[in-house]
Design a protein around this motif. Sequence first.
Motif, mmCIF file in Angstrom:
data_model
loop_
_atom_site.group_PDB
_atom_site.id
_atom_site.type_symbol
_atom_site.label_atom_id
_atom_site.label_comp_id
_atom_site.label_asym_id
_atom_site.label_seq_id
_atom_site.Cartn_x
_atom_site.Cartn_y
_atom_site.Cartn_z
ATOM 1 N N UNK A 116 0.842 -1.039 0.046
ATOM 2 C CA UNK A 116 0.084 -0.064 0.152
ATOM 3 C C UNK A 116 1.023 1.206 -0.067
ATOM 4 N N UNK A 117 1.988 1.297 0.877
ATOM 5 C CA UNK A 117 2.832 2.270 0.702
ATOM 6 C C UNK A 117 3.500 2.562 -0.610
ATOM 7 N N UNK A 118 3.891 1.563 -1.227
ATOM 8 C CA UNK A 118 4.354 1.787 -2.555
ATOM 9 C C UNK A 118 3.488 2.410 -3.333
ATOM 10 N N UNK A 119 2.166 1.907 -3.360
ATOM 11 C CA UNK A 119 1.127 2.621 -4.376
ATOM 12 C C UNK A 119 0.875 3.860 -3.973
ATOM 13 N N UNK A 120 0.913 4.119 -2.925
ATOM 14 C CA UNK A 120 0.675 5.535 -2.436
ATOM 15 C C UNK A 120 1.876 6.353 -2.914
ATOM 16 N N UNK A 121 3.053 6.208 -2.815
ATOM 17 C CA UNK A 121 4.225 6.982 -3.276
ATOM 18 C C UNK A 121 4.272 6.992 -5.019
ATOM 19 N N UNK A 122 3.769 5.811 -5.449
ATOM 20 C CA UNK A 122 3.874 5.732 -7.109
ATOM 21 C C UNK A 122 2.851 6.915 -7.337
ATOM 22 N N UNK A 123 1.658 6.940 -6.809
ATOM 23 C CA UNK A 123 0.393 7.887 -7.315
ATOM 24 C C UNK A 123 1.123 9.248 -7.013
ATOM 25 N N UNK A 124 1.745 9.681 -5.720
ATOM 26 C CA UNK A 124 2.074 11.158 -5.239
ATOM 27 C C UNK A 124 3.160 11.556 -5.997
ATOM 28 N N UNK A 125 4.376 10.796 -6.385
ATOM 29 C CA UNK A 125 5.582 10.990 -7.031
ATOM 30 C C UNK A 125 5.460 10.749 -8.432
ATOM 31 N N UNK A 126 4.859 9.758 -8.996
ATOM 32 C CA UNK A 126 5.068 9.294 -10.369
ATOM 33 C C UNK A 126 3.684 9.237 -11.112
#
Length: 240
Positions: A103-113
């Motif tokens: 879930x954390x990876x998906x969050x940073x993917x959306x936020x930064x990329x």
Amino acid sequence: MGVARRLALAVAVLAALFGPGAATLWSITPDVSDIQGRVAALAAEHDVPLLNEDEVPRVLAEAVVATEDERFYSHHGVDSIGLGRAALYDVVNVCLCQGGSTITEQLVKDVYFGGSDRGRNKLYDLVLALKAERVLSKSRIMADYLSEITTGLGIYGVTAAACAYFRAPLQGLTLGQYALLAGVTQAPSRYDPTVDPGAAQQRRSEVLAQMVADHYVTAAQARSASAEPVLDRGPGRPGC
């Protein structure tokens, strides 16, 4: 397993997978001290509310964890077990079939990329997830993720999805409705109940089965939830 040990294990997995490049990845990826501001800006861009930590319904969080990231509360951003299993599957099947994303990876993917994990972005997701969990609590990560995640065709966030699918506020939904919200996030174009109710119903059943397997609900509760209508937007709904 303690926090320091989990972090060390995750870093060790990165080092094993990427060798000397792991340290370089840590140094060249963005600092995440601004991640909460970025999430707020993303929510504002989509015109959806940013959930407070205490506004995430417990049953919804359980459904999401059971479906997407079973070790969410024990890993430190990167699920070394899931990542290793996914990598082994891909090697054996000569493909890039499984991502093992937390879930954390998906969050940073959306936020930064912008939601893209192409090319190096997948590697950066891993590193940024480790960084993010050093500054955000698990409950904050869950609230942020559910606030901005795509939940249907043109719908962002579970609050807007609850309104669109059930004409009801997020708090106080049924088990079946929370299970549907948890299931639709993984493939919104496929599981949006306004597009394909049958696929949404099947996906809801899968989420409920996983919740039973993880002991969040009983088999009887899951059967009752499976009998609920997929969409419930008729007269008498409380509204948004």
